[in-house]
Design a protein around this motif. Structure first.
Motif, PDB file in Angstrom:
ATOM      1  N   VAL A  34       0.819  -1.209   0.000  1.00 18.02           N
ATOM      2  CA  VAL A  34       0.000   0.000   0.000  1.00 18.02           C
ATOM      3  C   VAL A  34       0.860   1.269   0.000  1.00 18.02           C
ATOM      4  CG1 VAL A  34      -1.889  -1.132   1.215  1.00 18.02           C
ATOM      5  CG2 VAL A  34      -0.078  -0.038   2.533  1.00 18.02           C
ATOM      6  N   SER A  35       2.109   1.138  -0.397  1.00 18.72           N
ATOM      7  CA  SER A  35       3.025   2.279  -0.305  1.00 18.72           C
ATOM      8  C   SER A  35       2.599   3.445  -1.181  1.00 18.72           C
ATOM      9  CB  SER A  35       4.437   1.831  -0.684  1.00 18.72           C
ATOM     10  OG  SER A  35       4.448   1.305  -1.992  1.00 18.72           O
ATOM     11  N   SER A  36       1.916   3.174  -2.269  1.00 16.82           N
ATOM     12  CA  SER A  36       1.535   4.247  -3.171  1.00 16.82           C
ATOM     13  C   SER A  36       0.180   4.846  -2.831  1.00 16.82           C
ATOM     14  CB  SER A  36       1.502   3.714  -4.617  1.00 16.82           C
ATOM     15  OG  SER A  36       0.540   2.676  -4.730  1.00 16.82           O
ATOM     16  N   LEU A  37      -0.458   4.322  -1.795  1.00 16.84           N
ATOM     17  CA  LEU A  37      -1.783   4.797  -1.425  1.00 16.84           C
ATOM     18  C   LEU A  37      -1.690   5.692  -0.200  1.00 16.84           C
ATOM     19  CD1 LEU A  37      -3.752   1.455  -1.789  1.00 16.84           C
ATOM     20  CD2 LEU A  37      -3.588   3.300  -3.445  1.00 16.84           C
ATOM     21  N   GLU A  38      -2.525   6.711  -0.175  1.00 16.39           N
ATOM     22  CA  GLU A  38      -2.556   7.599   0.977  1.00 16.39           C
ATOM     23  C   GLU A  38      -3.561   7.057   1.980  1.00 16.39           C
ATOM     24  OE1 GLU A  38      -3.238  11.622  -0.063  1.00 16.39           O
ATOM     25  OE2 GLU A  38      -1.442  11.793  -1.305  1.00 16.39           O
ATOM     26  N   ILE A  39      -3.036   6.451   3.028  1.00 15.60           N
ATOM     27  CA  ILE A  39      -3.888   5.900   4.073  1.00 15.60           C
ATOM     28  C   ILE A  39      -3.466   6.513   5.393  1.00 15.60           C
ATOM     29  CG2 ILE A  39      -4.607   3.807   5.301  1.00 15.60           C
ATOM     30  CD1 ILE A  39      -4.104   2.234   2.830  1.00 15.60           C
ATOM     31  N   LYS A  40      -4.439   7.013   6.145  1.00 17.25           N
ATOM     32  CA  LYS A  40      -4.120   7.591   7.444  1.00 17.25           C
ATOM     33  C   LYS A  40      -3.547   6.514   8.348  1.00 17.25           C
ATOM     34  CE  LYS A  40      -7.750  11.113   7.252  1.00 17.25           C
ATOM     35  NZ  LYS A  40      -8.970  11.644   7.924  1.00 17.25           N
ATOM     36  N   GLU A  41      -2.819   6.965   9.354  1.00 16.64           N
ATOM     37  CA  GLU A  41      -2.137   6.026  10.254  1.00 16.64           C
ATOM     38  C   GLU A  41      -3.110   5.069  10.913  1.00 16.64           C
ATOM     39  OE1 GLU A  41       0.904   6.143  14.075  1.00 16.64           O
ATOM     40  OE2 GLU A  41       0.733   7.863  12.730  1.00 16.64           O
ATOM     41  N   ASP A  42      -4.372   5.515  11.144  1.00 19.33           N
ATOM     42  CA  ASP A  42      -5.357   4.651  11.776  1.00 19.33           C
ATOM     43  C   ASP A  42      -6.402   4.160  10.788  1.00 19.33           C
ATOM     44  OD1 ASP A  42      -6.527   7.051  11.305  1.00 19.33           O
ATOM     45  OD2 ASP A  42      -7.528   7.224  13.252  1.00 19.33           O
ATOM     46  N   GLY A  43      -6.063   4.216   9.464  1.00 14.80           N
ATOM     47  CA  GLY A  43      -7.012   3.819   8.443  1.00 14.80           C
ATOM     48  C   GLY A  43      -6.827   2.390   7.998  1.00 14.80           C
ATOM     49  N   PHE A  44      -7.643   1.980   6.995  1.00 10.87           N
ATOM     50  CA  PHE A  44      -7.550   0.645   6.427  1.00 10.87           C
ATOM     51  C   PHE A  44      -8.027   0.696   4.984  1.00 10.87           C
ATOM     52  CE2 PHE A  44     -11.568   1.027   8.715  1.00 10.87           C
ATOM     53  CZ  PHE A  44     -12.508   0.693   7.746  1.00 10.87           C
ATOM     54  N   LEU A  45      -7.818  -0.392   4.275  1.00 12.22           N
ATOM     55  CA  LEU A  45      -8.145  -0.459   2.855  1.00 12.22           C
ATOM     56  C   LEU A  45      -8.892  -1.745   2.567  1.00 12.22           C
ATOM     57  CD1 LEU A  45      -7.651   0.423  -0.180  1.00 12.22           C
ATOM     58  CD2 LEU A  45      -5.566  -0.955  -0.068  1.00 12.22           C
ATOM     59  N   LEU A  46      -9.927  -1.665   1.744  1.00 11.65           N
ATOM     60  CA  LEU A  46     -10.646  -2.848   1.284  1.00 11.65           C
ATOM     61  C   LEU A  46     -10.181  -3.163  -0.132  1.00 11.65           C
ATOM     62  CD1 LEU A  46     -14.267  -2.022   2.533  1.00 11.65           C
ATOM     63  CD2 LEU A  46     -12.523  -3.423   3.647  1.00 11.65           C
ATOM     64  N   SER A  47      -9.707  -4.390  -0.337  1.00 17.82           N
ATOM     65  CA  SER A  47      -9.197  -4.774  -1.643  1.00 17.82           C
ATOM     66  C   SER A  47      -9.520  -6.236  -1.926  1.00 17.82           C
ATOM     67  CB  SER A  47      -7.685  -4.552  -1.707  1.00 17.82           C
ATOM     68  OG  SER A  47      -7.153  -4.990  -2.939  1.00 17.82           O
ATOM     69  N   ARG A  48     -10.218  -6.492  -3.020  1.00 23.87           N
ATOM     70  CA  ARG A  48     -10.564  -7.849  -3.447  1.00 23.87           C
ATOM     71  C   ARG A  48     -11.276  -8.627  -2.339  1.00 23.87           C
ATOM     72  NH1 ARG A  48      -5.028  -9.629  -6.743  1.00 23.87           N
ATOM     73  NH2 ARG A  48      -5.067  -7.899  -8.234  1.00 23.87           N
ATOM     74  N   GLY A  49     -12.098  -7.930  -1.605  1.00 24.80           N
ATOM     75  CA  GLY A  49     -12.888  -8.582  -0.567  1.00 24.80           C
ATOM     76  C   GLY A  49     -12.187  -8.724   0.776  1.00 24.80           C
ATOM     77  N   ASP A  50     -10.901  -8.355   0.839  1.00 26.43           N
ATOM     78  CA  ASP A  50     -10.146  -8.479   2.091  1.00 26.43           C
ATOM     79  C   ASP A  50      -9.968  -7.101   2.731  1.00 26.43           C
ATOM     80  OD1 ASP A  50      -9.846 -11.208   1.624  1.00 26.43           O
ATOM     81  OD2 ASP A  50      -7.955 -10.920   0.544  1.00 26.43           O
ATOM     82  N   LEU A  51      -9.714  -7.112   4.032  1.00 28.50           N
ATOM     83  CA  LEU A  51      -9.442  -5.887   4.777  1.00 28.50           C
ATOM     84  C   LEU A  51      -7.946  -5.774   5.013  1.00 28.50           C
ATOM     85  CD1 LEU A  51     -10.516  -3.478   6.544  1.00 28.50           C
ATOM     86  CD2 LEU A  51     -10.543  -5.083   8.460  1.00 28.50           C
ATOM     87  N   HIS A  52      -7.331  -4.718   4.504  1.00 28.54           N
ATOM     88  CA  HIS A  52      -5.886  -4.497   4.640  1.00 28.54           C
ATOM     89  C   HIS A  52      -5.644  -3.393   5.671  1.00 28.54           C
ATOM     90  CE1 HIS A  52      -4.498  -6.626   0.819  1.00 28.54           C
ATOM     91  NE2 HIS A  52      -5.822  -6.712   0.797  1.00 28.54           N
ATOM     92  N   VAL A  53      -4.832  -3.713   6.667  1.00 28.19           N
ATOM     93  CA  VAL A  53      -4.521  -2.754   7.727  1.00 28.19           C
ATOM     94  C   VAL A  53      -3.010  -2.515   7.745  1.00 28.19           C
ATOM     95  CG1 VAL A  53      -4.692  -2.225  10.189  1.00 28.19           C
ATOM     96  CG2 VAL A  53      -6.464  -3.620   9.084  1.00 28.19           C
ATOM     97  N   PRO A  54      -2.549  -1.374   7.266  1.00 30.35           N
ATOM     98  CA  PRO A  54      -1.111  -1.094   7.299  1.00 30.35           C
ATOM     99  C   PRO A  54      -0.651  -0.826   8.726  1.00 30.35           C
ATOM    100  CG  PRO A  54      -2.298   0.804   6.478  1.00 30.35           C
ATOM    101  CD  PRO A  54      -3.310  -0.288   6.615  1.00 30.35           C
ATOM    102  N   ILE A  55       0.473  -1.419   9.098  1.00 26.39           N
ATOM    103  CA  ILE A  55       1.056  -1.200  10.417  1.00 26.39           C
ATOM    104  C   ILE A  55       2.200  -0.214  10.250  1.00 26.39           C
ATOM    105  CG2 ILE A  55       2.055  -2.281  12.449  1.00 26.39           C
ATOM    106  CD1 ILE A  55      -0.785  -3.204  11.760  1.00 26.39           C
ATOM    107  N   GLN A  56       1.977   1.011  10.721  1.00 29.03           N
ATOM    108  CA  GLN A  56       2.965   2.073  10.591  1.00 29.03           C
ATOM    109  C   GLN A  56       3.199   2.703  11.958  1.00 29.03           C
ATOM    110  OE1 GLN A  56       2.281   4.495   6.812  1.00 29.03           O
ATOM    111  NE2 GLN A  56       0.251   3.680   7.179  1.00 29.03           N
ATOM    112  N   VAL A  57       4.447   2.878  12.332  1.00 29.69           N
ATOM    113  CA  VAL A  57       4.796   3.532  13.587  1.00 29.69           C
ATOM    114  C   VAL A  57       5.852   4.590  13.295  1.00 29.69           C
ATOM    115  CG1 VAL A  57       5.662   3.240  15.934  1.00 29.69           C
ATOM    116  CG2 VAL A  57       4.318   1.415  14.878  1.00 29.69           C
ATOM    117  N   ASN A  58       5.584   5.820  13.712  1.00 34.04           N
ATOM    118  CA  ASN A  58       6.527   6.917  13.465  1.00 34.04           C
ATOM    119  C   ASN A  58       6.903   7.015  11.989  1.00 34.04           C
ATOM    120  OD1 ASN A  58       6.498   7.342  16.230  1.00 34.04           O
ATOM    121  ND2 ASN A  58       8.356   6.143  16.581  1.00 34.04           N
TER     122      ASN A  58
END
Length: 269
Positions: A34-58
């Motif tokens: 998801v590096s090319s997508l703008e996702i807030k630190e507490d956000g998530f993404l729905l893709s192909r029926g799955d829930l994607h949660v990026p883990i980002q710290v600092n």
């Protein structure tokens, strides 16, 4: 190693919550999908029926947690699931990241470099969840947040009384004394206020407990459990239990409904 994190008891507990409460499986991918997508630190993404949660710290990308068929969850469930995933995975992965950076700074360049950027399935054999517990470790930088959250937890747990351990600790000489207090909520505002002998009593009581009939122990700490353990300030067995049942207070959802849902789930496991 990354495999040690994914096979840890804490991550196994997370997988158990997702499976038992929502009927969903969990995968962790260390490719930055998801590096090319703008996702807030507490956000998530729905893709192909799955829930994607990026883990980002600092601002550091550490991994992506993927909940299989997570798109079928209700919106509020998706928000709760993403918060739970971060509560469990962020401290595990960030601690590992810091350890690796420290190790790499001291070590000679290895002859063989193994990339961590590869997907892993959580292994089934080591993902046994712990039974319902009567302990939550409340880790917070601000000590004033601990009693506030403890009161919220007490209300969600619906225990018959709320006491501070400091008010009754002179009566506790054995694990049996602690258990005999019954199904109330007991707040230990700072684990460092307890002697090594009292920490041992807590560990013995928790190692063989009956959560529904014994005190719900809310144990506060303002220093990460790993640091206290490394400095020899915490009983090793108690530290292991606290790490599995830890809540990083500042990471909890600010929305009251999401917070209550999160606390309810944590108290079930």
């Amino acid at each position: 190693m990354v495999r040690d994190i994914l096979d840890s008891v804490a991550v196994g507990k997370l997988k158990g919550i997702l499976k038992d409460r929502y009927g969903k499986g969990l995968r962790v991918n260390f490719m930055q999908e998801v590096s090319s997508l703008e996702i807030k630190e507490d956000g998530f993404l729905l893709s192909r029926g799955d829930l994607h949660v990026p883990i980002q710290v600092n601002d550091k990308f550490l991994a992506t947690a993927i909940v299989d068929r997570g798109a079928s969850l209700q919106k509020t469930e998706q928000e709760t699931v993403s918060q739970l995933i971060r509560l469990f995975l962020e401290p595990e992965l960030f601690n590992w990241y810091v350890e690796q950076m420290t190790h790499n700074a001291k070590a000679e360049p290895p002859e063989e470099v193994i990339s961590i950027f590869q997907p892993f399935e959580l292994s089934e054999e080591n993902q046994k969840t712990t039974a319902a517990t009567n302990i939550l470790c409340l880790q917070a930088k601000n000590p004033h947040l601990i009693p506030r959250l403890a009161q919220n937890i007490h209300e969600v747990a619906e225990r018959w009384a709320f006491l501070k351990f400091s008010d009754i600790q002179d009566q506790v000489k054995t694990p049996a004394d602690l258990k005999s207090l019954g199904a109330l909520t007991l707040l230990i505002e700072d684990i460092l206020n307890l002697s090594p002998e009292m920490q041992d009593i807590l560990h013995l009581a928790l190692a063989d407990g009956s959560p529904a009939d014994e005190p719900l122990l809310l144990i506060g700490c303002t220093t990460p459990v790993e640091e206290l353990q490394a400095q020899g300030m915490l009983h090793p067995g108690l530290a292991k239990i606290m790490k599995v049942h830890r809540l990083e207070v500042e990471r909890l959802p600010r929305d009251p409904k999401l917070m209550q849902e999160t606390l309810e789930i944590m108290l079930e496991f």
